[in-house]
Scaffold this motif. Structure first.
Motif, PDB file in Angstrom:
ATOM      1  N   ALA A 121      -7.801   1.375   0.459  1.00 41.72           N
ATOM      2  CA  ALA A 121      -6.615   0.248   0.317  1.00 41.72           C
ATOM      3  C   ALA A 121      -5.454   0.337   0.537  1.00 41.72           C
ATOM      4  O   ALA A 121      -4.414  -0.242   1.050  1.00 41.72           O
ATOM      5  N   VAL A 122      -5.442   1.703  -0.229  1.00 43.88           N
ATOM      6  CA  VAL A 122      -4.048   2.671   0.431  1.00 43.88           C
ATOM      7  C   VAL A 122      -3.125   3.113   1.394  1.00 43.88           C
ATOM      8  O   VAL A 122      -2.295   2.561   1.157  1.00 43.88           O
ATOM      9  N   SER A 123      -4.722   3.155   1.706  1.00 48.91           N
ATOM     10  CA  SER A 123      -4.219   3.651   4.435  1.00 48.91           C
ATOM     11  C   SER A 123      -3.513   2.966   4.490  1.00 48.91           C
ATOM     12  O   SER A 123      -2.969   2.416   5.383  1.00 48.91           O
ATOM     13  N   LYS A 124      -4.531   1.710   3.799  1.00 48.48           N
ATOM     14  CA  LYS A 124      -4.203   0.421   5.101  1.00 48.48           C
ATOM     15  C   LYS A 124      -3.154  -0.317   4.402  1.00 48.48           C
ATOM     16  O   LYS A 124      -2.155  -1.280   5.466  1.00 48.48           O
ATOM     17  N   ALA A 125      -2.326  -1.105   3.779  1.00 43.46           N
ATOM     18  CA  ALA A 125      -1.979  -1.702   3.298  1.00 43.46           C
ATOM     19  C   ALA A 125       0.124  -0.045   2.974  1.00 43.46           C
ATOM     20  O   ALA A 125       1.161  -1.341   2.973  1.00 43.46           O
ATOM     21  N   GLY A 126       0.016   0.745   3.588  1.00 43.13           N
ATOM     22  CA  GLY A 126       0.576   1.387   3.756  1.00 43.13           C
ATOM     23  C   GLY A 126       1.017   1.783   5.364  1.00 43.13           C
ATOM     24  O   GLY A 126       2.375   2.240   5.117  1.00 43.13           O
ATOM     25  N   VAL A 145       7.226   1.127  11.368  1.00 45.51           N
ATOM     26  CA  VAL A 145       6.882   2.084  10.484  1.00 45.51           C
ATOM     27  C   VAL A 145       6.670   1.042   9.142  1.00 45.51           C
ATOM     28  O   VAL A 145       7.426   0.522   8.471  1.00 45.51           O
ATOM     29  N   GLY A 146       6.029   1.665   8.531  1.00 42.86           N
ATOM     30  CA  GLY A 146       5.293   1.173   6.558  1.00 42.86           C
ATOM     31  C   GLY A 146       5.900   2.143   5.782  1.00 42.86           C
ATOM     32  O   GLY A 146       7.352   2.895   5.830  1.00 42.86           O
ATOM     33  N   HIS A 147       5.234   2.711   4.936  1.00 44.28           N
ATOM     34  CA  HIS A 147       4.840   3.316   4.216  1.00 44.28           C
ATOM     35  C   HIS A 147       4.628   5.236   4.514  1.00 44.28           C
ATOM     36  O   HIS A 147       5.131   6.281   4.639  1.00 44.28           O
TER      37      HIS A 147
END
Length: 244
Positions: A134-139, A223-225
């Protein structure tokens, strides 16, 4: 005139090695000393048993500079590492020649504190697999999700390999951290913002730009996070242009 060394401070669940591709792409290692390290409880650095806090992380960064005999450095921080870098620059302005903040977070409100606490609880219960996907995709930006398998899997693997105890402690440290005195920062500051960053939101970028005296913002498209893997060349170019 000798160029100042570069100190990199990684983010939550990361390691000092995360900056490697950007440094290689920039060619900066040929002219500057590059200093990386793993924050307590991350990578190869074990938990010490002492309190884990943003202030103590910043003191660790200062100690790393002292061990290397560095009086003044360019300091680059990503995400939580940017929060630490700003805390360092506010407490020891003479130590920071220039400051680069990528996807930086700041003091969280009530909802953010609850989310970080819940994440810590989930990792404590079920390990990093509970949050890595979840964290990797949301970023990630939409383009990264659709076209960059390497970036997606790099982020996921980085999180999966993060030590559980250190990650939990860092989540709670960020949850209770307060903003430093941003007005004390004297260094020229570059804020690298991801256009699709869902962690360092636009209002956070605006706040930092308004409260850090000599700050400017570059917004990176698509670019995201995860700046360091979503746009390696773009980050390398921005850093090099800013510090040289």
């Amino acid at each position: 005139m000798e160029c100042e060394p570069i100190l990199f401070i990684h983010g939550l669940g990361g390691t000092g090695a995360n900056i490697g591709p950007v440094i290689e792409a920039s060619g900066l290692a040929s002219t500057r000393k590059i200093i990386t390290f793993d924050l307590e409880g991350h990578g190869l650095s074990p938990l010490s048993g002492n309190e884990v806090s943003l202030v103590n992380y910043a003191e660790s960064a200062r100690a790393v500079l002292d061990v290397h005999g560095v009086d003044k450095a360019v300091v680059i921080g990503h995400s939580m590492g940017g929060f630490i870098a700003a805390t360092l620059a506010a407490a020891y302005p003479a130590k920071v020649a220039k400051l680069i903040l990528m996807g930086t977070v700041k003091q969280f409100g009530e909802l953010g504190v609850k989310a970080l606490t819940a994440r810590a609880d989930a990792v404590r219960k079920d390990g990093m697999i509970a949050v890595a996907d979840a964290v990797s995709k949301a970023g990630m930006s939409q383009r990264s999700l659709e076209t960059s398998l390497l970036a997606r899997h790099f982020a996921r693997v980085t999180l999966l390999n993060s030590p559980v105890g250190g990650y939990v402690a860092a989540c709670l440290a960020v949850a209770k951290a307060t903003d430093p005195e941003y007005a004390n920062i004297t260094a020229d500051t570059l804020i690298l913002a991801g256009e699709e960053d869902k962690v360092s939101l636009a209002e956070v970028v605006v706040y930092l730009k308004e409260h850090i005296p000599k700050a400017k913002v570059i917004t990176m498209k698509n670019v995201g996070h995860w700046h360091l893997v979503e746009d390696i060349e773009g980050v390398a170019r921005a850093i090099k242009e800013f510090i040289e």
